[in-house]
Design an enzyme around this catalytic site. Sequence first.
Site, PDB file in Angstrom:
ATOM      1  N   SER A  96      -1.360   3.851   0.494  1.00 35.61           N
ATOM      2  CA  SER A  96      -1.484   3.412  -0.884  1.00 35.61           C
ATOM      3  C   SER A  96      -2.339   4.405  -1.680  1.00 35.61           C
ATOM      4  O   SER A  96      -2.008   5.582  -1.753  1.00 35.61           O
ATOM      5  CB  SER A  96      -2.050   1.989  -0.899  1.00 35.61           C
ATOM      6  OG  SER A  96      -1.970   1.407  -2.169  1.00 35.61           O
ATOM      7  N   HIS A 144       3.674   3.349  -1.654  1.00 36.90           N
ATOM      8  CA  HIS A 144       4.385   2.198  -2.217  1.00 36.90           C
ATOM      9  C   HIS A 144       4.002   2.076  -3.688  1.00 36.90           C
ATOM     10  O   HIS A 144       3.125   2.780  -4.172  1.00 36.90           O
ATOM     11  CB  HIS A 144       4.090   0.910  -1.442  1.00 36.90           C
ATOM     12  CG  HIS A 144       2.663   0.449  -1.490  1.00 36.90           C
ATOM     13  ND1 HIS A 144       2.229  -0.673  -0.844  1.00 36.90           N
ATOM     14  CD2 HIS A 144       1.555   0.935  -2.113  1.00 36.90           C
ATOM     15  CE1 HIS A 144       0.938  -0.858  -1.055  1.00 36.90           C
ATOM     16  NE2 HIS A 144       0.509   0.109  -1.822  1.00 36.90           N
TER      17      HIS A 144
END
EC number: 3.4.21.92
Length: 196
Positions: free
Chosen positions: A96, A121
């Site tokens: 992330s 993501h």
Amino acid sequence: MIPVVIEQTSRGERSYDIYSRLLKDRIIMLTGPVEDNMANSVIAQLLFLDAQDSTKDIYLYVNTPGGSVSAGLAIVDTMNFIKADVQTIVMGMAASMGTVIASSGAKGKRFMLPNAEYMIHQPMGGTGGGTQQTDMAIAAEHLLKTRNTLEKILAENSGQSMEKVHADAERDNWMSAQETLEYGFIDEIMANNSLN
């Protein structure tokens, strides 16, 4: 508990907590969730080492599941602001926001250990219960802007197109060290400590 190391000096023994000793060798540990207190600590260390000697590289070891976008971008902006090159070494995982930080190291100096993982993501967001529709629309617009900002950074850092990064970040996308190298987020997989 933070380990303590003891060094022999001309005046006798000197004890350091392990992180202070690593800082002496220009090593910063970025571990755990990215949040404001951790980011402030990393930023302070980056600024200190750059002020101490901006001609020497700083070594940022990364093992994080990600976290706060604003805290992470503050770290990235500081890495880009200082004069010293920041080498990034991923151990464990950079997920992330961690991928944005780790891939923002100096080009040619972004490394990863063989069994570490990367994960990209789309950013997550939400609104609390009782939120008005207008506030939800504002939050959704901000989330889309944030996603665009992060994907632009990831595209620049990897050499991939914005469209590819956007598609690949639609859901959790885990990558091995080899896949991360092929994607362009890192420059080398390290089998041993060959940093200089």
